[in-house]
Scaffold this motif. Structure first.
Motif, PDB file in Angstrom:
ATOM      1  N   ALA A 269       0.770  -1.082  -0.046  1.00  0.00           N
ATOM      2  CA  ALA A 269      -0.002   0.055   0.112  1.00  0.00           C
ATOM      3  C   ALA A 269       0.780   1.125  -0.028  1.00  0.00           C
ATOM      4  CB  ALA A 269      -0.828   0.031   1.210  1.00  0.00           C
ATOM      5  N   ARG A 270       2.083   1.157  -0.411  1.00  0.00           N
ATOM      6  CA  ARG A 270       2.991   2.245  -0.460  1.00  0.00           C
ATOM      7  C   ARG A 270       2.602   3.556  -1.584  1.00  0.00           C
ATOM      8  NH1 ARG A 270       7.760   1.465   0.078  1.00  0.00           N
ATOM      9  NH2 ARG A 270       8.408   3.206  -1.139  1.00  0.00           N
ATOM     10  N   PRO A 271       2.996   4.760  -1.417  1.00  0.00           N
ATOM     11  CA  PRO A 271       2.335   5.549  -2.381  1.00  0.00           C
ATOM     12  C   PRO A 271       3.279   5.019  -3.633  1.00  0.00           C
ATOM     13  CG  PRO A 271       2.959   6.699  -0.498  1.00  0.00           C
ATOM     14  CD  PRO A 271       3.273   5.165  -0.348  1.00  0.00           C
ATOM     15  N   GLY A 272       2.194   5.405  -4.716  1.00  0.00           N
ATOM     16  CA  GLY A 272       2.810   5.039  -6.035  1.00  0.00           C
ATOM     17  C   GLY A 272       2.692   3.658  -6.539  1.00  0.00           C
ATOM     18  N   ALA A 273       2.360   2.695  -5.882  1.00  0.00           N
ATOM     19  CA  ALA A 273       2.219   1.169  -5.997  1.00  0.00           C
ATOM     20  C   ALA A 273       0.843   1.361  -6.864  1.00  0.00           C
ATOM     21  CB  ALA A 273       2.257   0.423  -4.869  1.00  0.00           C
ATOM     22  N   ARG A 274       1.052   0.697  -7.861  1.00  0.00           N
ATOM     23  CA  ARG A 274      -0.453   0.345  -8.813  1.00  0.00           C
ATOM     24  C   ARG A 274      -1.267  -0.540  -8.278  1.00  0.00           C
ATOM     25  NH1 ARG A 274       3.445   0.000 -12.914  1.00  0.00           N
ATOM     26  NH2 ARG A 274       3.263  -2.279 -12.977  1.00  0.00           N
ATOM     27  N   VAL A 336      16.778  -0.069  11.896  1.00  0.00           N
ATOM     28  CA  VAL A 336      16.042   1.157  12.537  1.00  0.00           C
ATOM     29  C   VAL A 336      14.937   1.604  11.216  1.00  0.00           C
ATOM     30  CG1 VAL A 336      15.679   3.788  12.478  1.00  0.00           C
ATOM     31  CG2 VAL A 336      17.666   2.405  13.845  1.00  0.00           C
ATOM     32  N   LEU A 337      15.289   1.080  10.029  1.00  0.00           N
ATOM     33  CA  LEU A 337      14.177   1.303   8.851  1.00  0.00           C
ATOM     34  C   LEU A 337      13.458   0.421   8.948  1.00  0.00           C
ATOM     35  CD1 LEU A 337      16.582   2.019   5.648  1.00  0.00           C
ATOM     36  CD2 LEU A 337      15.439   3.722   6.954  1.00  0.00           C
ATOM     37  N   SER A 338      13.356  -0.699   9.258  1.00  0.00           N
ATOM     38  CA  SER A 338      12.632  -1.750   9.524  1.00  0.00           C
ATOM     39  C   SER A 338      11.622  -1.660  10.776  1.00  0.00           C
ATOM     40  CB  SER A 338      13.148  -3.195   9.614  1.00  0.00           C
ATOM     41  OG  SER A 338      12.018  -4.112   9.831  1.00  0.00           O
ATOM     42  N   ALA A 339      11.968  -0.867  11.572  1.00  0.00           N
ATOM     43  CA  ALA A 339      11.027  -0.476  12.769  1.00  0.00           C
ATOM     44  C   ALA A 339      10.108   0.568  12.390  1.00  0.00           C
ATOM     45  CB  ALA A 339      12.120  -0.162  14.233  1.00  0.00           C
ATOM     46  N   LEU A 340      10.880   1.822  11.842  1.00  0.00           N
ATOM     47  CA  LEU A 340      10.056   2.776  11.144  1.00  0.00           C
ATOM     48  C   LEU A 340       8.907   2.373  10.231  1.00  0.00           C
ATOM     49  CD1 LEU A 340      12.724   5.441  10.778  1.00  0.00           C
ATOM     50  CD2 LEU A 340      11.391   5.356  12.904  1.00  0.00           C
ATOM     51  N   ARG A 341       9.304   1.405   9.499  1.00  0.00           N
ATOM     52  CA  ARG A 341       8.230   0.957   8.440  1.00  0.00           C
ATOM     53  C   ARG A 341       7.124   0.130   9.208  1.00  0.00           C
ATOM     54  NH1 ARG A 341      12.930  -1.016   4.936  1.00  0.00           N
ATOM     55  NH2 ARG A 341      12.921   0.556   3.205  1.00  0.00           N
ATOM     56  N   GLU A 342       7.338  -0.644   9.968  1.00  0.00           N
ATOM     57  CA  GLU A 342       6.469  -1.321  10.752  1.00  0.00           C
ATOM     58  C   GLU A 342       5.546  -0.773  11.824  1.00  0.00           C
ATOM     59  OE1 GLU A 342       5.651  -4.608  10.135  1.00  0.00           O
ATOM     60  OE2 GLU A 342       6.739  -3.973   8.367  1.00  0.00           O
ATOM     61  N   ALA A 343       5.956   0.461  12.493  1.00  0.00           N
ATOM     62  CA  ALA A 343       5.332   1.245  13.351  1.00  0.00           C
ATOM     63  C   ALA A 343       4.063   1.794  13.043  1.00  0.00           C
ATOM     64  CB  ALA A 343       6.260   2.398  14.034  1.00  0.00           C
ATOM     65  N   ASP A 344       3.192   1.659  13.987  1.00  0.00           N
ATOM     66  CA  ASP A 344       1.788   2.299  13.860  1.00  0.00           C
ATOM     67  C   ASP A 344       1.763   3.721  13.845  1.00  0.00           C
ATOM     68  OD1 ASP A 344      -0.135  -0.236  13.638  1.00  0.00           O
ATOM     69  OD2 ASP A 344       0.797  -0.429  15.681  1.00  0.00           O
ATOM     70  N   ARG A 355      10.710  13.488   8.072  1.00  0.00           N
ATOM     71  CA  ARG A 355      10.105  13.116   6.888  1.00  0.00           C
ATOM     72  C   ARG A 355      11.166  13.123   5.809  1.00  0.00           C
ATOM     73  NH1 ARG A 355       6.540  10.312   5.815  1.00  0.00           N
ATOM     74  NH2 ARG A 355       4.843  11.450   7.064  1.00  0.00           N
ATOM     75  N   VAL A 356      12.081  13.848   6.074  1.00  0.00           N
ATOM     76  CA  VAL A 356      13.211  13.748   4.973  1.00  0.00           C
ATOM     77  C   VAL A 356      14.012  12.361   5.154  1.00  0.00           C
ATOM     78  CG1 VAL A 356      15.750  14.734   4.287  1.00  0.00           C
ATOM     79  CG2 VAL A 356      13.973  16.326   5.047  1.00  0.00           C
ATOM     80  N   LEU A 357      14.423  12.134   6.180  1.00  0.00           N
ATOM     81  CA  LEU A 357      14.894  10.607   6.408  1.00  0.00           C
ATOM     82  C   LEU A 357      13.800   9.687   5.680  1.00  0.00           C
ATOM     83  CD1 LEU A 357      16.879   8.804   7.379  1.00  0.00           C
ATOM     84  CD2 LEU A 357      15.787   8.711   9.714  1.00  0.00           C
ATOM     85  N   LEU A 358      12.777   9.675   6.082  1.00  0.00           N
ATOM     86  CA  LEU A 358      11.726   8.707   5.536  1.00  0.00           C
ATOM     87  C   LEU A 358      11.651   8.805   4.064  1.00  0.00           C
ATOM     88  CD1 LEU A 358       8.917   8.897   8.411  1.00  0.00           C
ATOM     89  CD2 LEU A 358      10.995   7.582   8.346  1.00  0.00           C
ATOM     90  N   ASP A 359      11.470   9.907   3.521  1.00  0.00           N
ATOM     91  CA  ASP A 359      11.438   9.884   2.267  1.00  0.00           C
ATOM     92  C   ASP A 359      12.577   9.560   1.494  1.00  0.00           C
ATOM     93  OD1 ASP A 359       8.982  11.219   2.476  1.00  0.00           O
ATOM     94  OD2 ASP A 359       9.534  13.193   2.018  1.00  0.00           O
ATOM     95  N   ARG A 360      13.832   9.706   1.962  1.00  0.00           N
ATOM     96  CA  ARG A 360      14.972   9.265   1.348  1.00  0.00           C
ATOM     97  C   ARG A 360      14.868   7.683   1.139  1.00  0.00           C
ATOM     98  NH1 ARG A 360      20.553  10.392   1.453  1.00  0.00           N
ATOM     99  NH2 ARG A 360      21.679   8.746   0.345  1.00  0.00           N
ATOM    100  N   GLY A 362      11.899   5.708   1.216  1.00  0.00           N
ATOM    101  CA  GLY A 362      10.582   5.459   0.921  1.00  0.00           C
ATOM    102  C   GLY A 362       9.715   4.801   2.040  1.00  0.00           C
ATOM    103  N   VAL A 363       9.819   5.257   3.211  1.00  0.00           N
ATOM    104  CA  VAL A 363       9.250   4.763   4.294  1.00  0.00           C
ATOM    105  C   VAL A 363       7.839   5.621   4.311  1.00  0.00           C
ATOM    106  CG1 VAL A 363       9.148   4.483   6.777  1.00  0.00           C
ATOM    107  CG2 VAL A 363      11.531   4.019   5.457  1.00  0.00           C
ATOM    108  N   ASP A 364       6.805   4.802   4.251  1.00  0.00           N
ATOM    109  CA  ASP A 364       5.446   5.697   4.501  1.00  0.00           C
ATOM    110  C   ASP A 364       5.180   5.280   6.153  1.00  0.00           C
ATOM    111  OD1 ASP A 364       3.099   6.975   4.261  1.00  0.00           O
ATOM    112  OD2 ASP A 364       2.078   5.077   3.156  1.00  0.00           O
ATOM    113  N   ALA A 365       4.954   6.466   6.693  1.00  0.00           N
ATOM    114  CA  ALA A 365       4.614   6.244   8.318  1.00  0.00           C
ATOM    115  C   ALA A 365       3.981   7.561   8.634  1.00  0.00           C
ATOM    116  CB  ALA A 365       5.966   6.222   8.911  1.00  0.00           C
ATOM    117  N   LYS A 366       3.029   7.363   9.624  1.00  0.00           N
ATOM    118  CA  LYS A 366       2.497   8.366  10.239  1.00  0.00           C
ATOM    119  C   LYS A 366       3.237   8.915  11.096  1.00  0.00           C
ATOM    120  CE  LYS A 366      -1.898   9.286  12.864  1.00  0.00           C
ATOM    121  NZ  LYS A 366      -3.282   8.948  13.320  1.00  0.00           N
ATOM    122  N   LEU A 367       3.190  10.039  11.356  1.00  0.00           N
ATOM    123  CA  LEU A 367       4.228  10.988  12.123  1.00  0.00           C
ATOM    124  C   LEU A 367       3.118  11.634  13.057  1.00  0.00           C
ATOM    125  CD1 LEU A 367       6.745  12.338   9.750  1.00  0.00           C
ATOM    126  CD2 LEU A 367       6.678  10.195  10.939  1.00  0.00           C
TER     127      LEU A 367
END
Length: 582
Positions: A269-274, A336-344, A355-360, A362-367
């Protein structure tokens, strides 16, 4: 007690106390083992954690992915392990000399979720764990459902596609839920899509000779590869069909979904996925069921996957403390990247910087913001969310949270609430500066930001160990001037912009560096490392006599040496050595 989770590919063991805290852990790989090898692996893990137990162990609980006949204490059917028809619990008990209870791992996970986790407080619930296979458990009208022989449900072998792939192992069916939704199923879909899309990252991995595993497909999906994301969406749709069937048949209050493969769910469900967003299990189950039923992430690990609850805990949610780069974004760790992806939800000091780090990557997370001005109120909100099953990742702008950054209030609140707190290792300006300074690192201390008052600063630098401190660029010259007045020959390192393009470490005496920065203060983030104060001998004889008198009066030698050193100016180490030498 010792708990053992024996999966299709790995084994986890731990000593658990009455408060559900794990005091020792063991991990073993367990791929395609013989019966004797499985037995030896379990026994060695039990003995390892037993040796590290803080008190006497009362027994062993074994959770195994098999259909267990509790009347006879053995597996009736075992798809992934060669223990069917074998009194495995008795064999382990004989080897370890402890009482052993054996049960289906998903039944154990369902019990844990019902008592302590995502199904807490309900009377009817269903659990599915998706890993090497699919485990399942049920609570019906406030009781763990076991059926006529105490085996429990095997929803993973529910046929949902009569023309689907063979289930494998000892199961003779085709198109079982386990055959289309599991780690091996994800790998199979990945191989098919890799061949069809040779120009994708998945296709290039296949061409390079890499084995296409479920873990690799998940990794590439998280990194934005569309072919890998489609593989995840395919098994997500089948899982949605299976959950919809479960909901319509059993009418539970909640469905708990856990296990290692569920870690791939965000990639679909990542942004840009068809394709449709939210193609994972929860969305499909709600669309397919006659009524809406909460689909929650579980804290257990009965499916051979990773635990969402964190090591050693079975609380409803957890806090993951994530250090972030102090300058170079490439220093972030994979964990850390895995934890950020999996966090609610990700609690961050500044949502814009995070957001700069997450965008680098491709991590889609609620902040949500979490800083010094709102941390007390926000901590209460986050603890409440974790109590309901959420995983919260905590980050600061740079480095480790809590180290001169917000986070202490939240960690303290989690511990008080009995929630798991997991701290991941990572970048640290303090440690980087200490090592780069070339000053002694056997004894050192970190003091946060240096005090502004000259008197307090003079007292601070009197310590004999190396001192690491943060300092604002505009105050570096004044702090060095004060230090030079106290001890002009004191070795100092000024570390600025660590890990960045303009990184610089200036080493010299306090007088030299005070002169260097008097008219040209450094730019950027600064860490000061101060060498320890030289030990003053003073009147050693009188000081040792005073120390000896304190020790004879009942004081401990080391603390007493520190007290005498502070009063006389004689070095504490010199005092202690002189006392013990006589």
């Amino acid at each position: 007690m010792i708990g053992v989770d024996l999966g299709g590919t790995k084994l986890l063991a731990g000593v658990v106390d009455a408060e559900l805290q794990v005091h020792a852990r063991a991990h073993r790989a367990a791929p395609a083992l013989s019966l004797q090898e499985v037995l030896d692996t379990v026994v060695s893990a039990v003995e390892e954690v037993r040796a590290a137990a803080p008190s006497e162990v009362g027994g062993v609980g074994l959770g195994i992915p098999c259909l267990i006949d509790r009347r006879r204490g053995m597996a009736m059917m075992s798809v992934h392990l060669p223990i069917a028809g074998v009194p495995f619990g008795d064999l382990v008990a004989e080897r370890v000399g402890l009482p052993v209870a054996i049960d289906n791992d998903a039944n154990a996970a369902m019990l844990a979720e019902w008592k302590f986790g995502a199904a807490r407080g309900v009377r009817d619930a269903v659990l599915l764990t998706v890993g090497t296979g699919i485990g399942s458990g049920m609570v019906v009208e406030g009781h763990l459902a076991r059926g006529s022989i105490g085996a429990g449900p095997e929803l993973g072998h529910m046929v949902i596609d009569a023309d689907g792939p063979e289930c494998g192992g000892a199961c003779p069916n085709r198109g079982c839920l386990e055959a289309v939704v599991s780690g091996p199923a994800l790998a199979r879909e990945g191989r098919e899509l890799a061949r069809a899309h040779a120009d994708s990252a998945l296709g290039r991995a296949l061409a390079a000779g890499r084995e296409i595993t479920g873990a690799l497909v998940t990794e590439l999906a998280h990194d934005g590869d569309e072919a890998a994301a489609e593989a995840v969406r395919r098994i997500g749709r089948w899982l949605g069909v299976g959950i919809a069937n479960v909901v319509n048949i059993f009418n539970p209050e909640v469905v708990v979904v856990g296990g290692g493969v569920i870690g791939a769910r965000r990639a679909a469900a990542r942004p840009g996925a068809r394709g449709r967003r939210g193609a994972g299990a929860a969305a499909d189950a709600r669309r397919g069921a006659d009524r809406a039923v909460p689909v929650r992430g579980g804290v257990g690990d009965a499916g051979g996957g990773s635990s969402r609850g964190g090591p050693g805990h079975m609380s409803a949610g957890r806090l993951v403390v994530c250090p972030t780069p102090i300058g170079n974004l490439e220093d972030v760790t994979l964990r850390v990247l895995s934890a950020l992806r999996e966090a609610d939800v990700v609690a961050c000091e500044d949502t814009r910087r995070t957001r700069v780090l997450l965008d680098r990557y491709g991590v889609d997370a609620k902040l949500v913001s979490y800083h010094e001005h709102n941390e007390r109120g926000r901590a209460l909100e986050l603890v409440e969310r974790m109590g309901e099953g959420a995983t919260v990742a905590l980050v600061s702008d740079a480095g480790m949270p809590l180290v001169s950054d917000p986070g202490y209030v939240l960690v303290q609140a989690c511990v008080a609430a009995g929630l798991a707190v997991e701290v991941l290792p990572g970048p640290s300006a303090v440690l980087s500066a200490l090592v780069a300074s070339a000053l002694p690192a056997d004894r050192w201390r970190f003091v946060g930001f240096l005090p502004r008052k000259a008197g307090e600063l003079r007292a601070l630098v009197a310590a004999s160990e190396t001192t690491v401190a943060f300092e604002s660029p505009g105050r570096v010259a004044a702090s060095l001037k004060t230090l030079a007045e106290v001890d002009p020959d004191r070795p100092v390192a000024v570390c600025r912009e660590l890990t960045k393009v303009h990184e610089e470490v200036a080493r010299g005496t306090a007088a030299e560096l005070a002169a260097r920065y008097a008219d040209a203060p450094p730019k950027g983030e600064v860490v000061l490392v101060l060498g320890g104060a030289p030990e003053v001998e003073g009147d050693l004889g009188a000081a040792v006599d005073a120390l000896r008198a304190l020790v004879e009066a009942g004081a401990k030698a080391r603390p007493a040496a520190g007290v005498v050193a502070g009063l006389t100016g004689v070095g504490a180490n010199a005092l202690y050595k002189a006392l013990t030498a006589k």
